[in-house]
Design a protein around this motif. Structure first.
Motif, PDB file in Angstrom:
ATOM      1  N   LYS A  77       0.834  -1.207   0.000  1.00 28.08           N
ATOM      2  CA  LYS A  77       0.000   0.000   0.000  1.00 28.08           C
ATOM      3  C   LYS A  77       0.868   1.256   0.000  1.00 28.08           C
ATOM      4  O   LYS A  77       0.462   2.305  -0.510  1.00 28.08           O
ATOM      5  N   LEU A  78       2.067   1.148   0.600  1.00 27.65           N
ATOM      6  CA  LEU A  78       3.001   2.277   0.627  1.00 27.65           C
ATOM      7  C   LEU A  78       4.339   1.791   0.094  1.00 27.65           C
ATOM      8  O   LEU A  78       4.872   0.772   0.548  1.00 27.65           O
ATOM      9  N   LEU A  79       4.886   2.518  -0.871  1.00 31.23           N
ATOM     10  CA  LEU A  79       6.141   2.144  -1.513  1.00 31.23           C
ATOM     11  C   LEU A  79       7.221   3.107  -1.034  1.00 31.23           C
ATOM     12  O   LEU A  79       7.163   4.310  -1.311  1.00 31.23           O
ATOM     13  N   ARG A  80       8.193   2.580  -0.290  1.00 34.25           N
ATOM     14  CA  ARG A  80       9.240   3.419   0.285  1.00 34.25           C
ATOM     15  C   ARG A  80      10.455   3.442  -0.648  1.00 34.25           C
ATOM     16  O   ARG A  80      11.076   2.397  -0.893  1.00 34.25           O
ATOM     17  N   LEU A  81      10.783   4.602  -1.158  1.00 39.20           N
ATOM     18  CA  LEU A  81      11.902   4.753  -2.088  1.00 39.20           C
ATOM     19  C   LEU A  81      13.165   5.038  -1.286  1.00 39.20           C
ATOM     20  O   LEU A  81      13.444   6.170  -0.891  1.00 39.20           O
ATOM     21  N   ASP A  82      13.947   3.991  -1.044  1.00 39.35           N
ATOM     22  CA  ASP A  82      15.120   4.089  -0.184  1.00 39.35           C
ATOM     23  C   ASP A  82      16.246   4.860  -0.871  1.00 39.35           C
ATOM     24  O   ASP A  82      16.556   4.627  -2.043  1.00 39.35           O
ATOM     25  N   ALA A  83      16.861   5.780  -0.121  1.00 36.65           N
ATOM     26  CA  ALA A  83      18.044   6.525  -0.593  1.00 36.65           C
ATOM     27  C   ALA A  83      17.832   7.090  -1.997  1.00 36.65           C
ATOM     28  O   ALA A  83      18.770   7.166  -2.792  1.00 36.65           O
ATOM     29  N   ILE A  84      16.638   7.531  -2.279  1.00 30.79           N
ATOM     30  CA  ILE A  84      16.266   7.892  -3.644  1.00 30.79           C
ATOM     31  C   ILE A  84      16.999   9.133  -4.141  1.00 30.79           C
ATOM     32  O   ILE A  84      17.182   9.316  -5.356  1.00 30.79           O
ATOM     33  N   GLY A  85      17.458   9.983  -3.248  1.00 31.00           N
ATOM     34  CA  GLY A  85      18.098  11.228  -3.665  1.00 31.00           C
ATOM     35  C   GLY A  85      19.357  11.050  -4.479  1.00 31.00           C
ATOM     36  O   GLY A  85      19.778  11.964  -5.201  1.00 31.00           O
ATOM     37  N   TYR A  86      19.988   9.871  -4.388  1.00 30.05           N
ATOM     38  CA  TYR A  86      21.261   9.626  -5.082  1.00 30.05           C
ATOM     39  C   TYR A  86      21.071   8.949  -6.436  1.00 30.05           C
ATOM     40  O   TYR A  86      22.049   8.557  -7.070  1.00 30.05           O
ATOM     41  N   LEU A  87      19.846   8.816  -6.913  1.00 34.73           N
ATOM     42  CA  LEU A  87      19.542   7.921  -8.030  1.00 34.73           C
ATOM     43  C   LEU A  87      20.277   8.256  -9.329  1.00 34.73           C
ATOM     44  O   LEU A  87      20.769   7.359 -10.017  1.00 34.73           O
ATOM     45  N   TRP A  88      20.347   9.526  -9.685  1.00 34.77           N
ATOM     46  CA  TRP A  88      20.912   9.917 -10.982  1.00 34.77           C
ATOM     47  C   TRP A  88      22.312  10.496 -10.776  1.00 34.77           C
ATOM     48  O   TRP A  88      22.559  11.234  -9.836  1.00 34.77           O
ATOM     49  N   LYS A  89      23.220  10.145 -11.679  1.00 33.54           N
ATOM     50  CA  LYS A  89      24.601  10.632 -11.587  1.00 33.54           C
ATOM     51  C   LYS A  89      24.949  11.476 -12.810  1.00 33.54           C
ATOM     52  O   LYS A  89      24.680  11.072 -13.947  1.00 33.54           O
ATOM     53  N   THR A  90      25.558  12.627 -12.550  1.00 34.91           N
ATOM     54  CA  THR A  90      26.081  13.473 -13.609  1.00 34.91           C
ATOM     55  C   THR A  90      27.435  13.997 -13.155  1.00 34.91           C
ATOM     56  O   THR A  90      27.527  14.635 -12.099  1.00 34.91           O
ATOM     57  N   LEU A  91      28.466  13.694 -13.914  1.00 33.39           N
ATOM     58  CA  LEU A  91      29.799  14.126 -13.522  1.00 33.39           C
ATOM     59  C   LEU A  91      29.865  15.645 -13.385  1.00 33.39           C
ATOM     60  O   LEU A  91      29.327  16.383 -14.204  1.00 33.39           O
ATOM     61  N   SER A 137      28.657  17.172 -10.786  1.00 27.99           N
ATOM     62  CA  SER A 137      27.578  17.576  -9.889  1.00 27.99           C
ATOM     63  C   SER A 137      27.750  16.875  -8.541  1.00 27.99           C
ATOM     64  O   SER A 137      28.550  15.945  -8.408  1.00 27.99           O
ATOM     65  N   PRO A 138      26.965  17.260  -7.526  1.00 34.15           N
ATOM     66  CA  PRO A 138      27.019  16.554  -6.240  1.00 34.15           C
ATOM     67  C   PRO A 138      26.399  15.159  -6.316  1.00 34.15           C
ATOM     68  O   PRO A 138      26.545  14.364  -5.389  1.00 34.15           O
ATOM     69  N   CYS A 139      25.687  14.864  -7.429  1.00 36.66           N
ATOM     70  CA  CYS A 139      25.036  13.561  -7.627  1.00 36.66           C
ATOM     71  C   CYS A 139      24.016  13.265  -6.533  1.00 36.66           C
ATOM     72  O   CYS A 139      23.862  12.117  -6.087  1.00 36.66           O
ATOM     73  N   ILE A 140      23.323  14.303  -6.103  1.00 38.27           N
ATOM     74  CA  ILE A 140      22.213  14.151  -5.173  1.00 38.27           C
ATOM     75  C   ILE A 140      21.173  15.203  -5.520  1.00 38.27           C
ATOM     76  O   ILE A 140      21.514  16.325  -5.917  1.00 38.27           O
ATOM     77  N   HIS A 141      19.891  14.824  -5.480  1.00 32.90           N
ATOM     78  CA  HIS A 141      18.763  15.714  -5.753  1.00 32.90           C
ATOM     79  C   HIS A 141      18.772  16.261  -7.179  1.00 32.90           C
ATOM     80  O   HIS A 141      18.268  17.362  -7.431  1.00 32.90           O
TER      81      HIS A 141
END
Length: 619
Positions: free
Chosen positions: A268-282, A284-288
């Motif tokens: 019923k609830l989907l918890r997205l763990d550590a989701i802020g780090y998902l995308w990487k761009t050289l 950048s801080p690679c968060i948010h």
């Protein structure tokens, strides 16, 4: 073999943010009742285009594959829920591992034992259960997932999970950022075989990654032998947790399939763990990053097409302003973890004053319509210290750490860009964090602890109780020695027979805490003023008291939630809260009437009061 698309970082222009343009072009109320196929075109395809179009990827092809996956699962209930009806004051969750309670005879699976405990002790207390990762794993107590579609056989099976989901709203972890080094995907990578050979991020080890935000003090890049030689793969959380490459849409497709499986097995609830780090761009801080936020919007749209009453919960242990960004424009998370709350509540009780807690609370905006705060004071992880940045003064910060160490806690560190380390989290049982104040240990541990929990469950949002808070579990130093991990201090495994004996002993900490918290939770669940989105205003009281006002959405009930933060009696001047009106007033917690003309209300040490004009029910 490897297709990580790591482009040069460009700071986003918030004046032309995609989410805002999208909201203007296709607002929610215009597409809430359209057919799923039309909604897909209006709301899902533009998100796919936003992420993958700039990479030169065939967006139509990706969308066709997503639609093929979704087709058997589309819900007939295409209309969005009324945002106010998504939850109520009745919603209260438990956070627990599947094996937090074990039988010594091992005659039944841990998940079945958990179900027995929930049914016998918490069926009429809680409405939801977050079972921490219950999948096969290699480390981090479940967060290095080997197989997302299987239940760890040491815990039970999908029937055991389903049995709990039939009685409680189930929250399931979706560990998207990384996967176990023992997973099939990573084994394929090491062997140069598809599809896993294209699922990870490898870069030149000489690349400057010093600006990447790190939650750990391990090296970011992990050397791995492959048919093409040594590759250095991205590993934000450690070398057994290898980051996945979402610039490859095949990875996204894999996770859409996993999401569908979870929703169809009771989540019923989907918890997205550590989701802020998902995308990487050289560079950048690679968060948010903007792509991360867009992918969350995409997941939300997919969930809405399949199970409209399911909710997304984002887990981002970061400073408060960054955390709030995950509400998006009411189109990302339904719920965000209120990470600033645990350290600020603990600090207020250590310092015996409310100033920082009050200042923070006054700065917190009401959650947007259709969104809510996920309130907690303890979890399987430590007490995050990053959310205190800019909130606690340096001297208080040091006092906080000193007290936590004195009460048996540990401090986990993270790496800074300059190579130094700073505290990332405090590892301690919350019950033991309440052993005393900045003055040292005292005899008020249980009342102080109950005060911390009453504050948490009174605030705007949905409250969640860690099982070891409900059970007044102390620090497990033996587990730390056994595992070598500081977080094990707050991941105790109770023997069921021993736990039952403690709960049947009237003066044990376990019996006292579970009994009192159960009463308070049941009482709270009856009060409309505690709806997750009910109005909240901070009260300006003497520093020893922390108070706020809640008013129900229908404006028929007010509750003044007042808390004594000290080991000394305190007197509340009722004129300070403008306690006037034609209705009689009551304190729900002490079950007392406040007579007309009474101007002072006494609170014993660490006592809380819920002063209301309308009694809904008594537990």
């Amino acid at each position: 073999m490897l297709t990580p698309v790591l482009q040069k970082y460009k700071r986003p222009s918030y004046g032309s943010d995609y989410s805002l343009k999208f909201a203007i072009l296709t607002p929610m109320d215009k597409v809430a009742s359209v057919a799923p196929s039309e909604r897909f075109v209006l709301r899902v395809k533009p998100l796919v285009e936003s992420v993958y179009g700039p990479l030169g990827i065939d967006v139509d092809g990706v969308c066709d594959r997503i639609q093929t996956l979704l087709a058997p699962h589309l819900s007939n209930a295409a209309r969005d829920l009324n945002p106010i009806d998504r939850w109520s004051q009745d919603d209260v969750l438990l956070i627990t591992y599947g094996d937090s309670i074990l039988r010594s005879d091992q005659k039944e699976s841990p998940l079945r034992t958990l179900h027995d405990f929930l049914s016998n002790y918490l069926r009429d207390v809680l409405t939801g259960v977050h079972i921490l990762p219950f999948f096969p794993y290699s480390s981090d107590d479940g967060f290095a997932v080997i197989d997302y579609l299987q239940v760890n056989p040491e815990l039970g099976d999908w029937k055991d999970v389903g049995r709990i989901a039939e009685q409680f709203d189930l929250m399931t972890d979706l560990v998207m950022n990384h996967v176990s080094s023992q997973s099939q995907w990573f084994q394929q990578f090491k062997q140069g075989q598809p599809p896993g050979c294209d699922y990870f991020i490898a870069i030149d080890p000489e690349t400057d990654v010093s600006g990447v935000v790190r939650p750990r003090n391990t090296a970011l890049l992990c050397p791995v032998e492959t048919p093409d030689g040594t590759q250095h793969v991205w590993a934000t959380f450690g070398h057994d947790q290898i980051d996945l490459n979402f610039a490859n849409p095949d990875v996204l497709l894999e996770f859409i399939g996993i999401i569908l499986h979870y929703l169809n097995t009771g989540t019923k609830l989907l918890r997205l763990d550590a989701i802020g780090y998902l995308w990487k761009t050289l560079g950048s801080p690679c968060i948010h990053l903007q792509e991360t936020h867009t992918l969350i919007k995409l997941i939300r749209e997919i969930v809405a097409l399949v199970k409209p009453d399911a909710s997304l919960v984002t887990e981002t242990n970061v400073p408060n302003r960054e955390n709030l960004s995950y509400f998006g424009n009411r189109n990302e998370a339904h719920l965000i973890y209120n990470f600033s709350l645990p350290p600020l509540v603990v600090n207020a009780l250590l310092q015996e004053r409310s100033d920082h807690l009050k200042t923070w609370m006054m700065s917190m905006p009401p959650a947007p319509l259709g969104c809510a705060y996920f309130n907690f004071t303890a979890s399987h992880d430590g007490m995050g210290m990053r959310p205190t940045e800019g909130l606690l003064e340096a001297e208080e910060y040091e006092t906080f750490l000193r007290c936590m160490k004195a009460f048996g806690g540990e401090i986990s560190m993270r790496a800074q860009a300059d190579g130094s380390e700073s505290p990332y989290e405090v590892n301690i049982s919350l019950f033991d964090a309440m052993k005393g104040t900045a003055q040292g240990e005292d005899e008020w541990q249980i009342p102080r602890f109950l005060c911390s929990q009453t504050i948490m469950m009174s605030l705007e949002g949905i409250p969640a109780f860690y099982i070891h808070s409900l059970l007044a579990t102390s620090n497990d130093h033996e587990a730390v020695q056994r595992t070598g991990r500081k977080r094990s201090i707050n991941r105790h495994q109770w023997n069921y027979d021993h736990l039952l004996a403690q709960l049947q002993t009237p003066d044990s900490a376990q019996s006292l805490v579970l009994r009192d918290l159960s009463r308070l939770i049941q009482l709270r669940r009856q009060q409309p003023a505690f709806h997750p989105n009910a109005t909240q205003y901070t009260l300006h009281l003497q520093p020893a008291l922390f108070g706020f006002w809640r008013q129900s959405i229908g404006r028929d009930q007010s509750i003044f939630s007042i808390h004594n933060l000290t080991p000394r009696p305190q007197v509340l001047n009722l004129r300070d809260i403008n306690l006037i009106g034609i209705d009689p007033w009551f304190d729900l917690i002490s079950d007392t009437v406040i007579p007309e003309g009474m101007y002072e209300f006494s609170l014993p040490p660490y006592q809380s009061a819920w002063i209301t004009n309308k009694v809904q029910a008594k537990a």
